[in-house]
Scaffold this active site. Structure first.
Site, PDB file in Angstrom:
ATOM      1  CB  SER A   1      -4.989 -11.840   1.823  1.00 12.62           C
ATOM      2  OG  SER A   1      -5.917 -10.939   1.246  1.00 12.62           O
TER       3      SER A   1
ATOM      4  CD1 TRP B   1      -9.895  -9.206   1.197  1.00 13.13           C
ATOM      5  CD2 TRP B   1     -10.580  -7.717  -0.311  1.00 13.13           C
ATOM      6  NE1 TRP B   1      -9.651  -9.744  -0.056  1.00 13.13           N
ATOM      7  CE2 TRP B   1     -10.063  -8.839  -0.993  1.00 13.13           C
ATOM      8  CE3 TRP B   1     -11.053  -6.643  -1.063  1.00 13.13           C
ATOM      9  CZ2 TRP B   1     -10.026  -8.928  -2.390  1.00 13.13           C
ATOM     10  CZ3 TRP B   1     -11.020  -6.715  -2.452  1.00 13.13           C
ATOM     11  CH2 TRP B   1     -10.498  -7.850  -3.094  1.00 13.13           C
TER      12      TRP B   1
ATOM     13  CE1 TYR C   1      -3.150  -2.920   0.347  1.00  7.26           C
ATOM     14  CE2 TYR C   1      -3.505  -2.350   2.649  1.00  7.26           C
ATOM     15  CZ  TYR C   1      -3.793  -3.142   1.559  1.00  7.26           C
ATOM     16  OH  TYR C   1      -4.708  -4.163   1.675  1.00  7.26           O
TER      17      TYR C   1
END
Length: 339
Positions: A151, A205, A55
């Site tokens: 993830s 998410w 990020y």
């Protein structure tokens, strides 16, 4: 704020967590305001903060580290690795070589001596499962990482990872972070039940599907200025009519339930018994303030049935929202090598 135990870890996390992808270069570039959002989340009862090295090319981890410096022990801190972090073939992926460098870089940026949950951002076709669990186990034994997770992994690889950990007696994956929302229900088919069977916690998410489930995108209405739909054409593509039709129907359900649509969507995601926490992704303090009251909202069976009638269980309205395409669908994996 209610708390739930993350898998079998004994670690309590808030049912609403803070996702930080848009805090920093990929969204809100006002550093002071980003820190304020994190502080407001903590003040609102959130104790789970999720970020990733990729990020903002590491800048978001720096912001998170700055924000939690005075309250590190009160925060369940999660970050991820796997995506490219610079040029060169070995500055990415899930090899032991990259993991030992990536974790040290994240620890420095986050200003901490340990990461509570270290997640493999996507499954890696080039790293064997045995090598992966062995490398992560070293981090756990060294105390740099307390728990490991994944993830956006498919169910079959989640099972393979559990087998590998059992066979090699290494630290096991205790959490999975899939995309899951009223518009993206594919995880219900295999991922969520697999997590339940293996005692794996689930951190969701995109529970608002990038703003679609706030009601900001409506049929015959202009796209709001500054929204993702305003600057990301792909966000408005892919089964657009299906999403717009579903939004109109869900607005009516939310109004009848006496809830803002975003609160309906967050509460809906929390209803699945596999789900531990849903990650909010606010870009501004005002957005966070609007979402925090969703904590504790519970939906009646009639409301849940109405949602199922609009988007059936196991359905994902736009394939691009699934977050990951299996590498084995690529032509190089589907065809025999030519000699």
């Amino acid at each position: 704020m209610h708390f739930r135990t993350l898998g079998t870890t004994g670690m309590a996390v808030s049912e609403l967590g803070l996702g930080t992808m848009v805090l920093g270069p990929w969204g809100n570039q006002d550093r002071a305001e980003c820190v304020q959002i994190i502080h407001d989340a903590l003040d609102g009862g959130i104790n789970l903060i999720d970020t990733a090295d990729v990020y903002g090319d590491g800048e978001t981890e720096v912001i998170v580290g700055e924000a939690i410096a005075g309250c590190r022990d009160e925060v369940v801190l999660a970050t991820k690795f796997w995506n490219p972090m610079g040029e060169g073939p070995n500055r990415r992926g899930a090899s032991r070589r990259w993991i030992v460098k990536a974790v040290e870089a994240s620890l420095r940026r986050l200003q901490t001596d340990r990461i509570d949950l270290y997640q493999v951002h996507r499954a890696d076709p080039d790293t064997g499962m045995d090598d992966l669990v062995d490398a992560l186990d070293v981090l756990v034994h060294d105390g740099k990482v307390l728990h490991v997770g994944t993830s956006t992994w498919p169910a079959e690889l989640l099972v393979e990872a559990q087998w590998a950990s059992d066979r090699r007696r290494t630290a096991r994956f205790v959490a999975e972070q899939p995309p899951y929302s009223i518009f993206v229900r594919g995880a219900e088919r295999a991922v969520l039940p697999t997590c339940q069977r293996h005692g794996v916690g689930v951190l969701v998410w995109a529970p608002l599907n990038g703003g679609w489930l706030t009601g900001k995108y409506r049929r015959d209405a202009d796209v709001p200025a500054g929204s993702r739909g305003d600057y990301a054409a792909e966000h408005m593509s892919g089964r657009l009519d299906s999403k717009l039709d579903a939004v109109e129907a869900l607005v009516a359900v939310a109004e009848q339930a006496g809830l803002p649509m975003a609160h309906l969507a967050l509460a809906w995601a929390l209803e699945h018994p596999a789900v531990t926490s849903v990650l909010l992704g606010p870009k501004t303090p005002a957005q966070l303030a609007d979402l925090l009251p969703a904590a504790g909202v519970r939906l009646s069976p009639d409301v849940l049935d109405a949602v199922d009638a609009i988007v059936p269980p196991g359905t994902t309205l736009a394939a691009a929202d699934a977050g990951w395409e299996p590498w084995w669908l690529d032509a190089t994996h589907r065809r025999r090598p030519r000699t």
